[in-house]
Design an enzyme around this catalytic site. Structure first.
Site, PDB file in Angstrom:
ATOM      1  N   LYS A 253      -4.994  -7.090  10.597  1.00  0.00           N
ATOM      2  CA  LYS A 253      -3.946  -8.010  10.139  1.00  0.00           C
ATOM      3  C   LYS A 253      -3.622  -8.993  11.259  1.00  0.00           C
ATOM      4  O   LYS A 253      -3.459  -8.594  12.414  1.00  0.00           O
ATOM      5  CB  LYS A 253      -2.691  -7.230   9.713  1.00  0.00           C
ATOM      6  CG  LYS A 253      -1.619  -8.124   9.107  1.00  0.00           C
ATOM      7  CD  LYS A 253      -0.590  -7.331   8.317  1.00  0.00           C
ATOM      8  CE  LYS A 253       0.519  -8.211   7.780  1.00  0.00           C
ATOM      9  NZ  LYS A 253       0.046  -9.143   6.741  1.00  0.00           N
TER      10      LYS A 253
ATOM     11  N   HIS B 273       0.556  -1.813   9.706  1.00  0.00           N
ATOM     12  CA  HIS B 273      -0.616  -2.325   8.975  1.00  0.00           C
ATOM     13  C   HIS B 273      -1.891  -2.050   9.754  1.00  0.00           C
ATOM     14  O   HIS B 273      -1.842  -1.738  10.958  1.00  0.00           O
ATOM     15  CB  HIS B 273      -0.479  -3.840   8.737  1.00  0.00           C
ATOM     16  CG  HIS B 273       0.472  -4.183   7.623  1.00  0.00           C
ATOM     17  ND1 HIS B 273       1.813  -4.346   7.819  1.00  0.00           N
ATOM     18  CD2 HIS B 273       0.266  -4.382   6.289  1.00  0.00           C
ATOM     19  CE1 HIS B 273       2.408  -4.635   6.668  1.00  0.00           C
ATOM     20  NE2 HIS B 273       1.495  -4.659   5.718  1.00  0.00           N
TER      21      HIS B 273
HETATM   22  N1  LIG Z   1       1.057 -10.633  -1.097  1.00  0.00           N
HETATM   23  C1  LIG Z   1       0.508  -9.424  -1.013  1.00  0.00           C
HETATM   24  O1  LIG Z   1       0.811  -8.517  -1.796  1.00  0.00           O
HETATM   25  C2  LIG Z   1      -0.526  -9.188   0.039  1.00  0.00           C
HETATM   26  C3  LIG Z   1      -1.188  -7.953   0.123  1.00  0.00           C
HETATM   27  C4  LIG Z   1      -2.195  -7.808   1.067  1.00  0.00           C
HETATM   28  C5  LIG Z   1      -2.516  -8.873   1.908  1.00  0.00           C
HETATM   29  N2  LIG Z   1      -1.827 -10.054   1.817  1.00  0.00           N
HETATM   30  C6  LIG Z   1      -2.159 -11.210   2.628  1.00  0.00           C
HETATM   31  O2  LIG Z   1      -3.333 -11.819   2.092  1.00  0.00           O
HETATM   32  C7  LIG Z   1      -4.071 -12.443   3.134  1.00  0.00           C
HETATM   33  C8  LIG Z   1      -5.496 -11.901   3.147  1.00  0.00           C
HETATM   34  O3  LIG Z   1      -5.463 -10.514   3.403  1.00  0.00           O
HETATM   35  P1  LIG Z   1      -6.810  -9.665   3.564  1.00  0.00           P
HETATM   36  O4  LIG Z   1      -6.384  -8.311   3.926  1.00  0.00           O
HETATM   37  O5  LIG Z   1      -7.686  -9.860   2.387  1.00  0.00           O
HETATM   38  O6  LIG Z   1      -7.445 -10.396   4.840  1.00  0.00           O
HETATM   39  P2  LIG Z   1      -8.986 -10.545   5.221  1.00  0.00           P
HETATM   40  O7  LIG Z   1      -9.000 -10.994   6.644  1.00  0.00           O
HETATM   41  O8  LIG Z   1      -9.741  -9.318   4.855  1.00  0.00           O
HETATM   42  O9  LIG Z   1      -9.497 -11.728   4.278  1.00  0.00           O
HETATM   43  C9  LIG Z   1      -9.148 -13.067   4.427  1.00  0.00           C
HETATM   44  C10 LIG Z   1     -10.323 -13.892   3.926  1.00  0.00           C
HETATM   45  O10 LIG Z   1      -9.902 -15.269   3.869  1.00  0.00           O
HETATM   46  C11 LIG Z   1     -11.000 -16.052   4.297  1.00  0.00           C
HETATM   47  N3  LIG Z   1     -10.534 -17.388   4.699  1.00  0.00           N
HETATM   48  C12 LIG Z   1     -10.181 -17.857   5.931  1.00  0.00           C
HETATM   49  N4  LIG Z   1      -9.862 -19.159   5.854  1.00  0.00           N
HETATM   50  C13 LIG Z   1     -10.022 -19.523   4.559  1.00  0.00           C
HETATM   51  C14 LIG Z   1      -9.884 -20.758   3.860  1.00  0.00           C
HETATM   52  N5  LIG Z   1      -9.496 -21.868   4.487  1.00  0.00           N
HETATM   53  N6  LIG Z   1     -10.145 -20.781   2.538  1.00  0.00           N
HETATM   54  C15 LIG Z   1     -10.534 -19.663   1.888  1.00  0.00           C
HETATM   55  N7  LIG Z   1     -10.715 -18.473   2.502  1.00  0.00           N
HETATM   56  C16 LIG Z   1     -10.455 -18.407   3.821  1.00  0.00           C
HETATM   57  C17 LIG Z   1     -11.599 -15.251   5.431  1.00  0.00           C
HETATM   58  O11 LIG Z   1     -12.947 -15.685   5.689  1.00  0.00           O
HETATM   59  C18 LIG Z   1     -11.518 -13.844   4.873  1.00  0.00           C
HETATM   60  O12 LIG Z   1     -12.694 -13.515   4.149  1.00  0.00           O
HETATM   61  C19 LIG Z   1      -3.279 -12.162   4.417  1.00  0.00           C
HETATM   62  O13 LIG Z   1      -2.408 -13.237   4.652  1.00  0.00           O
HETATM   63  C20 LIG Z   1      -2.482 -10.906   4.066  1.00  0.00           C
HETATM   64  O14 LIG Z   1      -1.315 -10.763   4.842  1.00  0.00           O
HETATM   65  C21 LIG Z   1      -0.849 -10.214   0.893  1.00  0.00           C
END
Ligand SMILES: NC(=O)c1ccc[n+]([C@@H]2O[C@H](COP(=O)([O-])OP(=O)(O)OC[C@H]3O[C@@H](n4cnc5c(N)ncnc54)[C@H](O)[C@@H]3O)[C@@H](O)[C@H]2O)c1
Length: 404
Positions: A148, A144
């Site tokens: 991440k 990744h």
């Molecule tokens: N299920 C899937 O298919 C899938 C796919 C991609 C990513 N993910 C997961 O989704 C999550 C986010 O991924 P990303 O790449 O967008 O990460 P990212 O770091 O780009 O975004 C995460 C966002 O969440 C915000 N955040 C932090 N604490 C928070 C809270 N208490 N309430 C609301 N927002 C909050 C952060 O400020 C940030 O803007 C990760 O856990 C990742 O592993 C899942």
């Protein structure tokens, strides 16, 4: 129209979901985003830091943020009646227990990977594990981007769980082998996490045997595949009862009805007042067979002494003449014919896995005012004869309801 709140709205996934939802204004209305990043807006949508300050009329919260966000999101859903799609990974056992507790009242969709291709990878891994058994060592490598935060990825754990489920004793998970001065055991799955650059997500599962390796891989080239899956999940969860659902549920429901087709030029004959005695049916169908009539669907209500069947419309007159030969044998025989019908068939492999499909289909047709003249079913197919004048109404209603 589904009213959405997106949690993690300023992150990579949040922004992608906001963009995709805006491209489907007929399906989604984004009420707002939640993100404590300090930004007041993301992709043109107002963002608040605390979900309790978000609009309270959301149908669904989509969460791709951090595990710490979960307790408040669940509280919000319980307070407002909103449903939840959770994509956030790295949830602890305690977080998982919170989800299991909340799903008694909140319909929840949870998947560590919303890409449809990963769901296929899971099914292939189950087959490979069952086929290869103990003779092969399983190792999972996931890659990744460098932003991440959790490792191993939620997807790697999903893949390992699918493999482990194929062994009666399960499998032990070993996360990296640094400082381990011992051989790997036969019953373990090794995990290896690589972080760097902008890699969206790659999962490689290798089965190492004697002098051969089987590898089953998935690569995501953009975040869009996950965002598309999350919005599909939002549509899926809209009409669901409280409980936890996942990609497998979504995929099997999508395949419940995959084909819809019609065959016009059909006629239906119904014979009632048949005497309840052995051999009556063979006499009826032997009589028409002698006149070379092709019978298609047959449906019988033995208690009512009636049988209906369909046949090509051009053979109706021949069949009726043949059946008249039976009148002297069976007093009071009632023969009714309908010559302007179409056979409508719905088919799908998922029908065999899901109850209630016939009920849904008949409700859709009756709400559209379509009457049924004859019905037959198999494990993966339902066919019914309807009047020609009802065909376009029936096709519209079924296509709309089952999103064909
Ligand atoms: N299920 C899937 O298919 C899938 C796919 C991609 C990513 N993910 C997961 O989704 C999550 C986010 O991924 P990303 O790449 O967008 O990460 P990212 O770091 O780009 O975004 C995460 C966002 O969440 C915000 N955040 C932090 N604490 C928070 C809270 N208490 N309430 C609301 N927002 C909050 C952060 O400020 C940030 O803007 C990760 O856990 C990742 O592993 C899942």
């Amino acid at each position: 129209m589904i009213n959405l709140i997106v949690s993690g709205a300023c992150g990579q996934m949040g922004r992608t979901i906001l963009r995709l939802a805006a491209e489907q204004p007929e399906a989604f209305c984004v009420l707002g985003g939640v993100d404590p990043s300090g930004l007041a807006e993301s992709e043109g949508v107002a963002v608040v830091a605390d979900i309790f300050d978000a609009p309270r009329n959301a149908d669904i919260v989509i969460d791709f943020s951090r595990p710490a966000a979960l307790p408040k999101i669940l509280q919000y859903c319980q307070n407002t009646g909103a449903r939840l799609v959770v994509g956030t990974t790295g949830l602890t056992e305690q977080d998982q227990r919170l989800l299991e507790h909340a799903c008694a009242v909140v319909p929840i969709f949870q998947s560590g990977n919303m890409a449809l291709g990963v769901n296929l990878q899971i099914e292939l891994l189950k087959k490979a594990s069952a086929a290869l058994g103990d003779a092969f060592d399983v190792e999972i490598t996931e890659k990744h981007h460098n932003r991440k935060v959790d490792a191993p990825s939620g997807t790697a754990l999903m893949l390992a769980n699918a493999i482990s489920s194929q062994y009666p004793q399960g499998r032990q998970y070993v996360f990296g082998r640094h400082s381990m001065d011992c051989r790997r055991t036969k019953t373990e799955i090794g995990f290896h996490s690589i972080r760097g650059g902008t890699v969206v997500g790659e999962h490689k599962v290798e089965f190492f045997g004697k002098d051969e390796v089987v590898s089953i891989d998935h690569k995501a080239y953009s975040k869009q595949v996950f965002a598309t899956g999350a919005l599909r999940a939002a549509k899926f969860i809209m009409n669901k009862q409280p409980g936890i659902y996942n990609m497998h549920d979504l995929v099997t429901e999508r395949e419940v009805l995959s084909h819809l087709y019609t065959d016009d030029g059909q006629a239906v004959i119904t014979i009632s007042s048949l005497p309840r005695q052995v051999g009556v049916l063979s006499l009826v169908f032997e009589t028409i067979a002698k006149h070379s009539v092709f019978v298609d669907m047959i449906s019988m209500a033995a208690q009512c002494g009636s049988v209906s069947f369909s046949l090509p419309r051009e053979q109706l007159a021949t069949a009726l003449n043949a059946l008249n030969e039976l009148r002297p044998k069976f007093e009071g025989l009632d023969i009714h014919a309908l010559d302007n019908t179409t056979k409508l068939t719905v088919e799908g492999p998922g029908m065999a896995l899901r109850h209630g499909v016939a009920g849904q289909l008949f409700t859709v047709l009756s709400e559209a005012g379509v009457g049924l003249e004859l019905i037959t079913t198999s494990e993966t197919k339902i066919s019914c004869c309807i009047k020609n004048s009802d065909v376009s109404t029936a096709l519209d209603a079924i296509s709309k309801h089952f999103e064909l």
